[in-house]
Design a protein around this motif. Structure first.
Motif, short mmCIF file in Angstrom:
data_model
loop_
_atom_site.label_atom_id
_atom_site.label_comp_id
_atom_site.label_asym_id
_atom_site.label_seq_id
_atom_site.Cartn_x
_atom_site.Cartn_y
_atom_site.Cartn_z
N GLY A 19 0.82 -1.21 0.00
CA GLY A 19 0.00 0.00 0.00
C GLY A 19 0.85 1.25 0.00
N GLY A 20 0.26 2.33 0.45
CA GLY A 20 0.97 3.60 0.46
C GLY A 20 0.29 4.61 1.36
N GLY A 21 0.91 5.75 1.49
CA GLY A 21 0.38 6.81 2.33
C GLY A 21 0.62 8.17 1.72
N TYR A 22 -0.18 9.12 2.17
CA TYR A 22 -0.08 10.50 1.68
C TYR A 22 -0.05 11.45 2.86
CZ TYR A 22 -1.28 14.90 -0.60
OH TYR A 22 -1.27 16.21 -1.04
N LEU A 23 0.94 12.31 2.88
CA LEU A 23 1.09 13.30 3.94
C LEU A 23 0.26 14.53 3.59
CD1 LEU A 23 2.60 13.85 6.62
CD2 LEU A 23 4.36 14.99 5.27
N TRP A 24 -0.92 14.64 4.19
CA TRP A 24 -1.85 15.73 3.89
C TRP A 24 -1.34 17.05 4.45
CZ3 TRP A 24 -6.56 15.39 1.23
CH2 TRP A 24 -7.34 16.54 1.26
N SER A 25 -0.87 17.00 5.68
CA SER A 25 -0.26 18.16 6.34
C SER A 25 0.73 17.64 7.36
CB SER A 25 -1.33 19.03 7.02
OG SER A 25 -1.87 18.36 8.15
N LYS A 26 1.43 18.52 8.02
CA LYS A 26 2.46 18.05 8.95
C LYS A 26 1.88 17.27 10.13
CE LYS A 26 2.87 22.10 11.98
NZ LYS A 26 3.82 23.06 12.56
N ASN A 27 0.57 17.43 10.39
CA ASN A 27 -0.06 16.73 11.51
C ASN A 27 -1.11 15.71 11.08
OD1 ASN A 27 1.37 18.16 13.57
ND2 ASN A 27 -0.03 19.88 13.31
N PHE A 28 -1.25 15.45 9.77
CA PHE A 28 -2.33 14.58 9.30
C PHE A 28 -1.86 13.74 8.13
CE2 PHE A 28 -6.48 14.13 6.89
CZ PHE A 28 -6.98 13.15 7.73
N GLN A 29 -2.11 12.43 8.22
CA GLN A 29 -1.67 11.49 7.19
C GLN A 29 -2.82 10.56 6.81
OE1 GLN A 29 1.41 8.74 8.45
NE2 GLN A 29 0.60 7.21 7.05
#
Length: 331
Positions: free
Chosen positions: A248-258
């Motif tokens: 799978g994978g991940g996306y860093l939406w903001s510095k405090n939210f993934q």
């Protein structure tokens, strides 16, 4: 993790740490995947990680059954007192229908915690504690070549307690109450945005479902926002044994939210497993760097000025006393 992900984004950054602190400017999540990094979230950081999932199991040989349902895995993490220490609570709640396909079709609707654990993790060895080697300003090749020090992992230890309710359909018969859980977690940070995490776990120690697990996770950052991962998990006990694979994978939406997602499957039919997970991680950042007293504060400066003024006054007074004595001698 120091280069913990030397700013290796998301999971790579989500598993990061600078040379002197485990706190990072961006969220440090254990997701995607189910392994636990060797590093904590940082002191005074409260972090929540949650992942709703859909599950389908099918067993063909012997007892024939199917399981269809959904669940959610979750964890709460808090960095307490020291950068190396993290307290956490984690678990998974599942609701499904188990259908027996024998001569008489029967359905069993189930719902309970598959796991619920409270524990603490402590970093016992950090190979990057002394900082990273200084970059070579004249050679790109020297900066990007293999470094032997990356073979030395960060190491943490974990101790916790499981709680299982009576007559839990997801545990072996007779399993209830509290039982110990221990883990060793290691983490390597390689050049090129690769991070390798290993977990070795002994769970529900002293019960009829005491199992050993290993989890190996490799993540790779594609950009400061995107990361992909591959993972294998082995489970061995008298009650259940399996080899699970995740991608799978991940996306860093903001510095405090993934945000993240993963696909889980195995390669057998006793039972076959297929799961889809969508997760998120969010932190409340109350971290403050410790102030280092190097004598540059305003208070220190005021003290130095007072000392200088006092010294100047003392010099003037001493000068006047000497010249007064000289004047008296002349008279």
């Amino acid at each position: 993790m120091n280069p913990i992900k030397s700013t290796l984004i998301l999971l790579v950054c989500l598993i990061t740490t600078n040379a002197f602190s485990q706190y990072t400017d961006v969220i440090n999540s254990n997701r995607p995947g189910v392994s636990r990094s060797a590093f904590s979230v940082g002191t005074n950081v409260v972090q929540f990680e949650v992942g709703p999932y859909m599950i389908k199991e099918e067993r063909i040989p012997a007892t024939r059954y199917e399981v269809d349902g959904f669940g959610v895995d979750f964890s709460g993490r808090y960095g307490l007192l020291w950068e190396e220490l993290e307290l956490n609570i984690e678990g998974a709640f599942q609701s499904d229908t188990k259908t027996y396909n024998s001569s008489v079709i029967a359905e069993d609707k189930r719902a309970n915690f598959k796991s619920l654990t409270v524990g603490a993790k402590y970093l016992v060895y950090d190979p990057y504690k002394k900082g990273e080697a200084k970059p070579n300003l004249y050679s790109w090749k020297a900066n990007n070549r293999f470094k032997w020090r990356t073979l030395i992992p960060a190491v943490s230890v974990y101790a916790g307690a499981n709680y299982d309710t009576e007559n839990n359909p997801y545990t072996a018969p007779g399993i209830e109450g509290f039982s110990p859980k221990v883990m060793i977690a290691t983490q390597h940070n390689f050049n090129g945005g690769f991070v390798f995490v290993m977990n070795f776990i002994k769970d529900r120690i002293g019960t009829d479902q005491s199992d050993f697990q290993y989890i190996l996770t490799l993540t790779h950052s594609l950009s400061p926002k995107w990361v992909i991962f591959g993972e294998t998990q082995g489970i061995q006990s008298d009650f259940y044994a399996d080899n699970l694979f995740r991608f799978g994978g991940g996306y860093l939406w903001s510095k405090n939210f993934q945000l993240d997602t993963a696909l889980t499957f195995n390669n057998k039919d006793t039972p076959s497993v297929l799961g889809i997970n969508f997760g998120m991680s969010y932190r409340l950042d109350f971290h403050k760097d410790k102030e280092i007293d190097n004598g540059t504060s305003a208070k220190d400066e005021a003290g130095r000025r007072n000392n200088r003024s006092k010294k100047t006054t003392d010099v003037i007074e001493e000068y006047n006393r000497k010249h007064k004595r000289k004047d008296q001698n002349f008279n």
